[in-house]
Design a protein around this motif. Structure first.
Motif, PDB file in Angstrom:
ATOM      1  N   SER A  38       0.966  -1.032  -0.104  1.00  0.00           N
ATOM      2  CA  SER A  38      -0.057   0.046   0.062  1.00  0.00           C
ATOM      3  C   SER A  38       0.840   1.127  -0.041  1.00  0.00           C
ATOM      4  O   SER A  38       2.105   0.949   0.117  1.00  0.00           O
ATOM      5  CB  SER A  38      -1.033   0.128   1.009  1.00  0.00           C
ATOM      6  OG  SER A  38      -0.203   0.119   2.424  1.00  0.00           O
ATOM      7  N   SER A  39       0.174   2.643  -0.277  1.00  0.00           N
ATOM      8  CA  SER A  39       0.779   3.594  -0.241  1.00  0.00           C
ATOM      9  C   SER A  39       0.364   4.756   0.125  1.00  0.00           C
ATOM     10  O   SER A  39      -1.036   4.729  -0.136  1.00  0.00           O
ATOM     11  CB  SER A  39       1.425   3.847  -1.732  1.00  0.00           C
ATOM     12  OG  SER A  39       0.557   4.263  -2.738  1.00  0.00           O
ATOM     13  N   SER A  40       0.925   5.774   0.649  1.00  0.00           N
ATOM     14  CA  SER A  40       0.109   6.851   0.944  1.00  0.00           C
ATOM     15  C   SER A  40       0.815   8.225   0.525  1.00  0.00           C
ATOM     16  O   SER A  40       1.989   7.983   0.119  1.00  0.00           O
ATOM     17  CB  SER A  40       0.029   7.354   2.400  1.00  0.00           C
ATOM     18  OG  SER A  40       0.984   7.280   3.002  1.00  0.00           O
ATOM     19  N   PHE A  41       0.164   9.361   0.361  1.00  0.00           N
ATOM     20  CA  PHE A  41       0.875  10.393  -0.565  1.00  0.00           C
ATOM     21  C   PHE A  41       0.511  11.596   0.222  1.00  0.00           C
ATOM     22  O   PHE A  41      -0.569  12.165   0.686  1.00  0.00           O
ATOM     23  CB  PHE A  41       0.450  10.636  -1.907  1.00  0.00           C
ATOM     24  CG  PHE A  41       1.181  11.598  -2.767  1.00  0.00           C
ATOM     25  CD1 PHE A  41       2.345  11.575  -2.888  1.00  0.00           C
ATOM     26  CD2 PHE A  41       0.660  12.915  -2.900  1.00  0.00           C
ATOM     27  CE1 PHE A  41       3.227  12.563  -3.670  1.00  0.00           C
ATOM     28  CE2 PHE A  41       1.135  13.785  -3.712  1.00  0.00           C
ATOM     29  CZ  PHE A  41       2.447  13.579  -4.125  1.00  0.00           C
ATOM     30  N   SER A  80      -1.011  14.051  -6.926  1.00  0.00           N
ATOM     31  CA  SER A  80      -1.050  12.832  -6.295  1.00  0.00           C
ATOM     32  C   SER A  80      -0.307  11.675  -6.786  1.00  0.00           C
ATOM     33  O   SER A  80       0.128  11.829  -7.896  1.00  0.00           O
ATOM     34  CB  SER A  80      -2.737  12.203  -6.300  1.00  0.00           C
ATOM     35  OG  SER A  80      -2.915  11.805  -7.797  1.00  0.00           O
ATOM     36  N   THR A 119       0.411   7.396  -6.590  1.00  0.00           N
ATOM     37  CA  THR A 119       0.173   6.321  -6.196  1.00  0.00           C
ATOM     38  C   THR A 119       0.924   4.796  -6.633  1.00  0.00           C
ATOM     39  O   THR A 119       1.221   4.907  -7.619  1.00  0.00           O
ATOM     40  CB  THR A 119      -1.474   5.800  -6.589  1.00  0.00           C
ATOM     41  OG1 THR A 119      -2.426   6.940  -6.499  1.00  0.00           O
ATOM     42  CG2 THR A 119      -2.006   4.561  -5.991  1.00  0.00           C
ATOM     43  N   TYR A 120       1.402   3.969  -5.789  1.00  0.00           N
ATOM     44  CA  TYR A 120       2.028   2.726  -5.810  1.00  0.00           C
ATOM     45  C   TYR A 120       1.244   1.867  -6.818  1.00  0.00           C
ATOM     46  O   TYR A 120       0.037   1.780  -6.773  1.00  0.00           O
ATOM     47  CB  TYR A 120       2.460   2.173  -4.496  1.00  0.00           C
ATOM     48  CG  TYR A 120       2.539   0.585  -4.609  1.00  0.00           C
ATOM     49  CD1 TYR A 120       3.618   0.245  -5.097  1.00  0.00           C
ATOM     50  CD2 TYR A 120       1.279  -0.243  -4.407  1.00  0.00           C
ATOM     51  CE1 TYR A 120       3.605  -1.151  -5.012  1.00  0.00           C
ATOM     52  CE2 TYR A 120       1.463  -1.485  -4.597  1.00  0.00           C
ATOM     53  CZ  TYR A 120       2.290  -2.026  -4.906  1.00  0.00           C
ATOM     54  OH  TYR A 120       2.773  -3.387  -4.922  1.00  0.00           O
ATOM     55  N   THR A 121       2.070   1.628  -7.984  1.00  0.00           N
ATOM     56  CA  THR A 121       1.676   0.682  -8.798  1.00  0.00           C
ATOM     57  C   THR A 121       2.155  -0.685  -8.780  1.00  0.00           C
ATOM     58  O   THR A 121       1.802  -1.679  -9.373  1.00  0.00           O
ATOM     59  CB  THR A 121       1.296   1.218 -10.545  1.00  0.00           C
ATOM     60  OG1 THR A 121       2.787   1.656 -10.899  1.00  0.00           O
ATOM     61  CG2 THR A 121       0.795   2.509 -10.459  1.00  0.00           C
ATOM     62  N   VAL A 142       5.217   4.419  -9.457  1.00  0.00           N
ATOM     63  CA  VAL A 142       4.341   5.079  -8.972  1.00  0.00           C
ATOM     64  C   VAL A 142       3.403   6.125 -10.200  1.00  0.00           C
ATOM     65  O   VAL A 142       4.152   6.408 -11.284  1.00  0.00           O
ATOM     66  CB  VAL A 142       4.756   6.350  -8.117  1.00  0.00           C
ATOM     67  CG1 VAL A 142       5.189   5.593  -6.710  1.00  0.00           C
ATOM     68  CG2 VAL A 142       5.589   7.273  -8.620  1.00  0.00           C
ATOM     69  N   GLN A 143       2.107   5.873 -10.236  1.00  0.00           N
ATOM     70  CA  GLN A 143       1.417   6.691 -11.059  1.00  0.00           C
ATOM     71  C   GLN A 143       1.027   8.253 -10.766  1.00  0.00           C
ATOM     72  O   GLN A 143       0.601   8.350  -9.542  1.00  0.00           O
ATOM     73  CB  GLN A 143      -0.072   6.075 -11.397  1.00  0.00           C
ATOM     74  CG  GLN A 143      -0.754   6.814 -12.224  1.00  0.00           C
ATOM     75  CD  GLN A 143      -2.098   6.037 -12.853  1.00  0.00           C
ATOM     76  OE1 GLN A 143      -1.982   4.825 -12.625  1.00  0.00           O
ATOM     77  NE2 GLN A 143      -3.294   6.531 -13.080  1.00  0.00           N
ATOM     78  N   ILE A 192       5.983  10.147  -1.363  1.00  0.00           N
ATOM     79  CA  ILE A 192       5.034   8.964  -1.065  1.00  0.00           C
ATOM     80  C   ILE A 192       5.606   8.028   0.039  1.00  0.00           C
ATOM     81  O   ILE A 192       6.562   7.842  -0.223  1.00  0.00           O
ATOM     82  CB  ILE A 192       4.821   8.352  -2.617  1.00  0.00           C
ATOM     83  CG1 ILE A 192       3.885   6.978  -2.627  1.00  0.00           C
ATOM     84  CG2 ILE A 192       6.243   7.838  -3.267  1.00  0.00           C
ATOM     85  CD1 ILE A 192       3.685   6.604  -4.060  1.00  0.00           C
ATOM     86  N   TYR A 242       5.993   4.298   0.947  1.00  0.00           N
ATOM     87  CA  TYR A 242       5.504   2.754   0.428  1.00  0.00           C
ATOM     88  C   TYR A 242       5.502   1.892   1.620  1.00  0.00           C
ATOM     89  O   TYR A 242       6.536   2.054   2.511  1.00  0.00           O
ATOM     90  CB  TYR A 242       6.365   2.576  -0.628  1.00  0.00           C
ATOM     91  CG  TYR A 242       6.477   0.956  -0.742  1.00  0.00           C
ATOM     92  CD1 TYR A 242       5.551   0.308  -1.708  1.00  0.00           C
ATOM     93  CD2 TYR A 242       7.660  -0.016  -0.570  1.00  0.00           C
ATOM     94  CE1 TYR A 242       5.595  -1.248  -1.957  1.00  0.00           C
ATOM     95  CE2 TYR A 242       7.680  -0.979  -0.839  1.00  0.00           C
ATOM     96  CZ  TYR A 242       6.638  -1.868  -1.624  1.00  0.00           C
ATOM     97  OH  TYR A 242       6.749  -3.163  -1.765  1.00  0.00           O
TER      98      TYR A 242
END
Length: 623
Positions: free
Chosen positions: A349-352, A361, A363-365, A520-521, A533, A535
């Protein structure tokens, strides 16, 4: 009185004595051989564990890809409606099927008496399908040639000569696709005996339609095919006949995922058991396992158990006996109530945190086993851009306008009628582009009457080209202009130059940075520092990292321990061989000494015999 030396030359077992003396000297070699056997056992134990870990690395890589968890199944209340489900959300939809999709088809109003009859005097016919006109050369224009030419034209229709009775043939042309957009007209055909001698409708291209809710307050949904996709989230279905009261449902099914986790747990428990047996001390036999006292494998066991205990992944726990335990019921309950949270526990999971004043924004992909947990700064040096072209309208009254879009090997062409608005033209082009899967959308410009084409996704992979041909009286009007070239995002993650594909930034997997392999996207309207971000790897990612650290062919802890054990086996063999040479030399030396002793004793014995004879002879003479 006789003199005797006690049979020294033959009474001793010299061979046994030599063997015993050599054996005493060989105790050191025996100890070396015992140590070598122990090290060989250690090498075998390492090999077995590395094999198990190699399989676990593969299993963890699969488990970590939570977007591939097939966790839903679909059912339908009707045998004429088949349903499929994707994603991880349960859903349900009840509807009436009010129409099924049909392909447009036409048939000749009259007939001809043979396949060789001429039905296209000009040798050319024109097919107009949704404004796209295709000129088809039909040779001399016989019915047989017309059918063959149409079927070879790749114009989205098929033709056949239908024999309605002996010596009576009619021409039937049908669209290869269904839906209202499958309609077409054909010009240039003649020679049939009917009243009009032209092609008349046989079936009208229609969309499939379902009605959700009651007739008064409900709503209709249409599809150019009989398949409806994602009408309800994650739920698609195909209809085949008109009927009422159909219910399709999707239900969360965790069987595949839970079986996968169970398999992982079984293999980890086997590894833990192997570690325990290989490092144990047997008090009764006073012997230890081949890896007794090995801190590397003990540490591996502790890390496995502490990882599980610390993550609190639903359904997974540590037993008092130092094993893992998986409760499928607990996992099912957690997954159905919170699929995203459960996936994060097992995958990642990830947070930003966006930089102050920045609308962005990330997001981890994706990540690899080498990617370490942490917070990493994201910096954008240039944003991803979607390819964009604009068709500028020609002078008023110009006809014969053709717009052609090319992406890869796929081309879409549309002849825009002179009196058609750019709004209608864009709508028709969107239908054609969607049918061909071009990944391009058309929009009518608010002023100027032009049309703008934009790639659905940003990045260089979405590039395409547009040409516009408009000729009247030998003059060409209007242009096609590239407004924006498709470009991939550029930037860094944790200060490391990242690779950009579309709007995804990826740290190279061979980087020595903690963020190696992190993708990350990014969504951002700004450049520069857009934020941080964080991770957080889940169970599978953490285990993948741990097992890779242990089994890496160059730096793996277990691999290095095994290499050390192999080196010790080789070194011990060198010492054993040296002792073999040394003992052989020792045997040769003491054998020579015993031989010399035997020779001396044999000489003494001969002297004894002579003296005995002499004294015996002297005694007889005296008598």
């Amino acid at each position: 009185m006789a003199l005797t030396l006690g049979g020294l030359a033959s009474g001793l077992q010299t061979t046994d004595i030599i063997n015993q003396l050599v054996a005493v000297q060989g105790n050191s070699q025996t100890l070396l051989k015992t140590r070598q056997t122990e090290q060989n056992s250690a090498v075998s134990a390492y090999s077995s564990m590395l094999s198990s870990i190699g399989s676990l690395v593969t299993q963890m890589s699969t488990l970590a890809k939570t977007d591939g968890w097939a966790t839903t199944s679909a059912t339908s209340s009707s045998t004429s409606v088949s349903a499929t489900a994707t994603g991880s959300v349960a859903n349900s939809l009840t509807f009436d099927v009010t129409a099924v999709a049909a392909a447009h088809s036409v048939i000749s109003d009259g007939s001809v008496s043979s396949l060789g009859a001429n039905v296209a005097a000009s040798g050319t016919i024109e097919l107009d399908k949704n404004g796209t006109k295709t000129s088809i050369n039909v040779g001399t224009g016989t019915l047989s040639e017309v059918v063959s030419a149409i079927n070879s034209s790749n114009a989205g229709v098929t033709a056949s000569a239908v024999q309605t009775s002996p010596g009576t043939y009619r021409l039937q042309i049908s669209s290869t696709t269904t839906g209202s957009a499958s309609s077409f007209t054909v010009a240039g055909l003649s020679g049939f005996s009917g009243a009009s001698g032209a092609m008349v409708p046989l079936t009208t291209g229609t969309d499939a339609k379902i009605r959700v809710g009651d007739p008064a307050t409900g709503y209709d949904i249409t599809s150019s095919t009989n398949t409806f996709t994602d009408v309800a989230q994650g739920l698609s279905f195909t209809v085949s006949k008109v009927e009422s009261g159909v219910t399709v449902k999707s239900a969360v099914d965790t069987t595949k995922v839970s079986d996968q986790i169970s398999g992982v747990v079984t293999n980890i428990n086997n590894l833990l058991s192997s570690i325990s047996s290989n490092t144990a001390w047997d008090a009764s036999s006073k012997k230890g396992g081949p890896l007794l006292g090995d801190s590397t494998v003990r540490q591996l066991s502790q890390q496995i158990l502490s990882t599980v205990a610390g993550l609190n992944a639903p359904g997974l726990s540590v037993t008092s006996g130092g094993q893992l335990q998986f409760d499928k019921t607990t996992f099912d309950t957690a997954y159905k109530s919170d699929p995203a949270g459960t996936m994060a526990k097992y995958g990642a999971s990830s947070s930003f945190a966006a930089a102050s004043g920045t609308a962005a924004s990330a997001t981890y992909t994706n990540a690899t086993a080498a990617t370490q947990a942490g917070t990493y700064g994201v910096n954008v040096t240039s944003q991803a851009k979607a390819e964009q072209w604009q068709v500028i309208p020609p002078n008023s009254g110009v006809v014969g306008r053709t717009v052609a879009l090319l992406r890869g090997t796929t081309t879409v062409k549309y002849d825009i009628p002179a009196n058609e608005s750019n709004v209608d033209a864009a709508a028709k082009l969107n239908t054609m582009l969607a049918q061909q899967g071009m990944g391009i959308t058309a929009s009518a410009d608010s002023s100027g009457g032009g049309i703008t084409f934009t790639a659905t996704n940003p990045g260089s992979a979405g590039s395409f080209s547009v040409t516009q041909t408009e000729t009247a009286g030998g003059a060409t009007y209007g242009t096609s202009t590239q407004k924006e070239e498709g470009a991939d995002i550029k930037g860094t993650i944790n200060g490391v130059e990242a690779t950009g594909i579309g709007n995804i930034l990826s740290v190279p997997v061979d980087s020595d940075d903690p963020a190696a392999g992190l993708s990350v996207q990014v969504t951002s309207t700004a450049v520069g520092n857009i934020g941080d971000i964080t991770y957080k790897p889940g169970l599978a990612q953490q285990f993948g990292s741990l097992f890779t650290q242990m089994s890496d062919s160059q730096t793996g802890s277990l691999v290095q321990a095994q290499t050390t054990a192999k080196a010790q086996v080789k070194d011990l063999q060198t010492q054993i061989d040296a002792w073999t040479d040394r003992l052989e030399a020792y045997r040769t030396s003491i054998t020579a000494k015993f031989t010399a002793m035997e020779t001396s004793l044999s000489s003494l014995k001969a002297q004894q015999s002579s003296l005995t004879s002499f004294f015996n002879s002297s005694s007889s003479s005296s008598s």
